[in-house]
Design a protein around this motif. Structure first.
Motif, PDB file in Angstrom:
ATOM      1  N   ARG A  49       0.848  -1.200   0.000  1.00 33.35           N
ATOM      2  CA  ARG A  49       0.000   0.000   0.000  1.00 33.35           C
ATOM      3  C   ARG A  49       0.880   1.245   0.000  1.00 33.35           C
ATOM      4  NH1 ARG A  49      -3.679  -0.903   5.079  1.00 33.35           N
ATOM      5  NH2 ARG A  49      -4.672   1.018   4.311  1.00 33.35           N
ATOM      6  N   GLN A  50       0.263   2.373  -0.364  1.00 33.34           N
ATOM      7  CA  GLN A  50       1.032   3.621  -0.465  1.00 33.34           C
ATOM      8  C   GLN A  50       1.386   4.144   0.927  1.00 33.34           C
ATOM      9  OE1 GLN A  50      -0.282   6.434  -3.381  1.00 33.34           O
ATOM     10  NE2 GLN A  50       0.399   8.173  -2.179  1.00 33.34           N
ATOM     11  N   VAL A  51       2.649   4.528   1.089  1.00 31.49           N
ATOM     12  CA  VAL A  51       3.121   5.007   2.386  1.00 31.49           C
ATOM     13  C   VAL A  51       2.876   6.500   2.527  1.00 31.49           C
ATOM     14  CG1 VAL A  51       4.875   3.211   2.503  1.00 31.49           C
ATOM     15  CG2 VAL A  51       5.442   5.430   1.490  1.00 31.49           C
ATOM     16  N   VAL A  52       2.933   6.972   3.764  1.00 29.74           N
ATOM     17  CA  VAL A  52       2.732   8.397   4.021  1.00 29.74           C
ATOM     18  C   VAL A  52       4.008   9.185   3.728  1.00 29.74           C
ATOM     19  CG1 VAL A  52       2.195  10.114   5.792  1.00 29.74           C
ATOM     20  CG2 VAL A  52       0.959   7.928   5.746  1.00 29.74           C
ATOM     21  N   LYS A  53       5.155   8.621   4.132  1.00 27.52           N
ATOM     22  CA  LYS A  53       6.448   9.278   3.899  1.00 27.52           C
ATOM     23  C   LYS A  53       7.269   8.413   2.947  1.00 27.52           C
ATOM     24  CE  LYS A  53       6.621  11.563   8.422  1.00 27.52           C
ATOM     25  NZ  LYS A  53       7.398  11.745   9.674  1.00 27.52           N
ATOM     26  N   PRO A  54       7.200   8.704   1.633  1.00 27.59           N
ATOM     27  CA  PRO A  54       7.917   7.883   0.651  1.00 27.59           C
ATOM     28  C   PRO A  54       9.427   8.001   0.810  1.00 27.59           C
ATOM     29  CG  PRO A  54       7.026   9.861  -0.384  1.00 27.59           C
ATOM     30  CD  PRO A  54       6.466   9.819   0.993  1.00 27.59           C
ATOM     31  N   VAL A  55      10.115   6.870   0.589  1.00 22.18           N
ATOM     32  CA  VAL A  55      11.566   6.824   0.713  1.00 22.18           C
ATOM     33  C   VAL A  55      12.214   6.424  -0.610  1.00 22.18           C
ATOM     34  CG1 VAL A  55      13.509   5.710   1.881  1.00 22.18           C
ATOM     35  CG2 VAL A  55      11.446   6.303   3.178  1.00 22.18           C
ATOM     36  N   THR A  56      11.745   5.339  -1.202  1.00 21.37           N
ATOM     37  CA  THR A  56      12.343   4.841  -2.447  1.00 21.37           C
ATOM     38  C   THR A  56      11.853   5.686  -3.626  1.00 21.37           C
ATOM     39  OG1 THR A  56      10.555   3.303  -2.959  1.00 21.37           O
ATOM     40  CG2 THR A  56      12.299   2.539  -1.469  1.00 21.37           C
ATOM     41  N   PRO A  57      12.612   5.674  -4.759  1.00 17.61           N
ATOM     42  CA  PRO A  57      12.159   6.416  -5.953  1.00 17.61           C
ATOM     43  C   PRO A  57      10.750   6.017  -6.388  1.00 17.61           C
ATOM     44  CG  PRO A  57      14.443   5.769  -6.220  1.00 17.61           C
ATOM     45  CD  PRO A  57      13.962   5.109  -4.964  1.00 17.61           C
ATOM     46  N   GLN A  58      10.427   4.706  -6.353  1.00 15.41           N
ATOM     47  CA  GLN A  58       9.108   4.269  -6.792  1.00 15.41           C
ATOM     48  C   GLN A  58       8.015   4.787  -5.863  1.00 15.41           C
ATOM     49  OE1 GLN A  58       8.424   2.737  -9.727  1.00 15.41           O
ATOM     50  NE2 GLN A  58       6.340   3.260  -9.125  1.00 15.41           N
ATOM     51  N   GLU A  59       8.296   4.817  -4.558  1.00 14.62           N
ATOM     52  CA  GLU A  59       7.315   5.350  -3.606  1.00 14.62           C
ATOM     53  C   GLU A  59       7.081   6.838  -3.855  1.00 14.62           C
ATOM     54  OE1 GLU A  59       8.203   2.323   0.161  1.00 14.62           O
ATOM     55  OE2 GLU A  59       8.992   4.366   0.165  1.00 14.62           O
ATOM     56  N   LYS A  60       8.142   7.560  -4.185  1.00 12.39           N
ATOM     57  CA  LYS A  60       7.997   8.989  -4.474  1.00 12.39           C
ATOM     58  C   LYS A  60       7.201   9.212  -5.749  1.00 12.39           C
ATOM     59  CE  LYS A  60      12.331  10.161  -2.107  1.00 12.39           C
ATOM     60  NZ  LYS A  60      13.711  10.666  -2.258  1.00 12.39           N
ATOM     61  N   ILE A  61       7.453   8.368  -6.761  1.00 16.71           N
ATOM     62  CA  ILE A  61       6.702   8.479  -8.016  1.00 16.71           C
ATOM     63  C   ILE A  61       5.226   8.208  -7.771  1.00 16.71           C
ATOM     64  CG2 ILE A  61       6.343   7.399 -10.260  1.00 16.71           C
ATOM     65  CD1 ILE A  61       9.387   6.936 -10.378  1.00 16.71           C
ATOM     66  N   SER A  62       4.930   7.177  -6.973  1.00 19.46           N
ATOM     67  CA  SER A  62       3.531   6.854  -6.660  1.00 19.46           C
ATOM     68  C   SER A  62       2.855   8.011  -5.932  1.00 19.46           C
ATOM     69  CB  SER A  62       3.459   5.583  -5.809  1.00 19.46           C
ATOM     70  OG  SER A  62       3.969   4.484  -6.521  1.00 19.46           O
ATOM     71  N   ALA A  63       3.583   8.636  -5.008  1.00 19.68           N
ATOM     72  CA  ALA A  63       3.017   9.769  -4.263  1.00 19.68           C
ATOM     73  C   ALA A  63       2.717  10.942  -5.202  1.00 19.68           C
ATOM     74  CB  ALA A  63       3.985  10.203  -3.169  1.00 19.68           C
ATOM     75  N   ILE A  64       3.631  11.193  -6.150  1.00 16.18           N
ATOM     76  CA  ILE A  64       3.415  12.288  -7.105  1.00 16.18           C
ATOM     77  C   ILE A  64       2.195  11.995  -7.970  1.00 16.18           C
ATOM     78  CG2 ILE A  64       4.370  13.419  -9.151  1.00 16.18           C
ATOM     79  CD1 ILE A  64       7.134  13.143  -7.849  1.00 16.18           C
ATOM     80  N   HIS A  65       2.078  10.745  -8.427  1.00 17.02           N
ATOM     81  CA  HIS A  65       0.924  10.375  -9.260  1.00 17.02           C
ATOM     82  C   HIS A  65      -0.390  10.576  -8.494  1.00 17.02           C
ATOM     83  CE1 HIS A  65       2.648   9.016 -12.980  1.00 17.02           C
ATOM     84  NE2 HIS A  65       3.498   8.214 -12.366  1.00 17.02           N
ATOM     85  N   THR A  66      -0.369  10.216  -7.225  1.00 11.87           N
ATOM     86  CA  THR A  66      -1.581  10.372  -6.416  1.00 11.87           C
ATOM     87  C   THR A  66      -1.962  11.847  -6.282  1.00 11.87           C
ATOM     88  OG1 THR A  66      -1.090   8.365  -5.164  1.00 11.87           O
ATOM     89  CG2 THR A  66      -2.609   9.944  -4.161  1.00 11.87           C
ATOM     90  N   LEU A  67      -0.971  12.691  -5.972  1.00  8.78           N
ATOM     91  CA  LEU A  67      -1.241  14.118  -5.812  1.00  8.78           C
ATOM     92  C   LEU A  67      -1.652  14.759  -7.136  1.00  8.78           C
ATOM     93  CD1 LEU A  67       1.747  15.062  -3.483  1.00  8.78           C
ATOM     94  CD2 LEU A  67      -0.668  14.864  -2.829  1.00  8.78           C
ATOM     95  N   ALA A  68      -1.104  14.243  -8.246  1.00 13.26           N
ATOM     96  CA  ALA A  68      -1.357  14.855  -9.556  1.00 13.26           C
ATOM     97  C   ALA A  68      -2.649  14.378 -10.191  1.00 13.26           C
ATOM     98  CB  ALA A  68      -0.181  14.578 -10.495  1.00 13.26           C
ATOM     99  N   ARG A  69      -3.464  13.632  -9.462  1.00 13.87           N
ATOM    100  CA  ARG A  69      -4.781  13.260 -10.004  1.00 13.87           C
ATOM    101  C   ARG A  69      -5.651  14.501 -10.184  1.00 13.87           C
ATOM    102  NH1 ARG A  69      -5.772   7.952  -6.166  1.00 13.87           N
ATOM    103  NH2 ARG A  69      -4.293   6.570  -7.258  1.00 13.87           N
TER     104      ARG A  69
END
Length: 295
Positions: free
Chosen positions: A103-123
């Motif tokens: 599941r998506q984390v609150v504080k992303p650490v890895t590049p993929q987690e950061k990309i997922s967070a950006i995609h979520t915010l950019a909806r």
């Protein structure tokens, strides 16, 4: 994180259906009932409670053989649930649990987690537009885009006619870009057409609206004759000026190919002119039309 919801079968305060409802809200959770216990089964039957929530096979606190929660959860999901905290950690954190379960984390650490967070915010479209604008202002990021992606981005941005006009105007002001663009027959034909079209439309409008049109039709024939002769003179003069300057100059293979293609177009045009002058027919067959348009 693997989750077990335990309910007492005789609990009249938090009845088993309530526990089942809670379990259904947790992805992958197990729901079990200790049928003979009431509201506090961990005090009423601690041994059975511990046997149900053991975390490893063979744990002294678990049942014989270690068939506790970790194994029951694994049996349901196809593999044994691993409840061991991440390496170097003494306990689970919310983000580590989310990371383990995909599941998506609150504080992303890895590049993929950061990309997922950006995609979520950019909806949100406004957020996506603002982020894209800011990123493309950074030359190092824009430079990493593949050429095909850059072309696609430009095409998307220039779907708006006013944006496309401004972009094309600015690009054609760059001599190297204009030179390469005019090497494309279709682009060159479109530019030539755009230069001639306003005059044609103005003349058509004049002929349709001016009361003196009938009186000047005979003059028009003379004007057409003069235009044709002037075009021929201009071509001859240009050739007479350019060809002598090519003495002892060797053109490249691609340059010769382009010149030969244009000479063929000139020959076809001259034949067309002679036919029009001799017969008055100005029809263009398919092959000639393609040749004149550079196809």
């Amino acid at each position: 994180m693997p989750t077990l919801v335990l309910a007492g079968g005789r609990d009249t305060t938090s009845r088993p259906p309530l526990g089942r409802a809670v379990a259904e809200l947790i992805p992958g959770a197990l729901f079990e009932v200790m049928e003979e216990e009431a509201h506090q089964p961990f005090q009423e039957a601690p041994d059975e409670w511990n046997s149900r929530v053991d975390v490893a096979p063979g744990d002294p606190q678990g049942p014989p053989g270690g068939a506790g929660f970790a194994d029951r959860a694994g049996a349901r999901g196809g593999r044994r649930a691993d409840l061991t905290p991440p390496e170097g950690k003494s306990r689970w954190t919310p983000d580590e649990a989310k990371r383990r379960t995909g599941r998506q984390v609150v504080k992303p650490v890895t590049p993929q987690e950061k990309i997922s967070a950006i995609h979520t915010l950019a909806r949100d479209e406004d957020v996506a537009a603002a982020v894209t604008t800011d990123l493309l202002k950074r030359p190092t990021i824009a430079a990493k885009l593949p050429e095909q992606e850059k072309v696609r981005v430009v095409e998307e941005f220039t779907r708006d006619e006013s944006v496309a006009t401004t972009a094309a105007t600015n690009l054609l002001r760059r001599p190297d870009v204009a030179f390469r663009a005019m090497g494309d027959d279709t682009a060159r034909h479109q530019v030539n057409h755009a230069q001639v079209e306003p005059g044609r439309q103005a003349r058509e409008h004049f002929e349709q609206t001016s009361p003196v049109t009938p009186a000047i039709r005979n003059i028009d024939r003379s004007v057409e004759f003069l235009d044709l002769v002037t075009a021929c003179h201009a071509f001859v003069a240009a050739a007479g000026r350019v060809v002598p300057s090519m003495r002892d100059r060797q053109l490249g293979e691609d340059e010769r190919t382009i010149v030969h293609e244009n000479v063929a177009r000139v020959r076809a045009t001259l034949d067309w002119i002679e036919t029009a002058v001799d017969t008055g027919k100005v029809d263009v067959d398919g092959e000639l039309a393609k040749l004149l348009q550079g196809e």
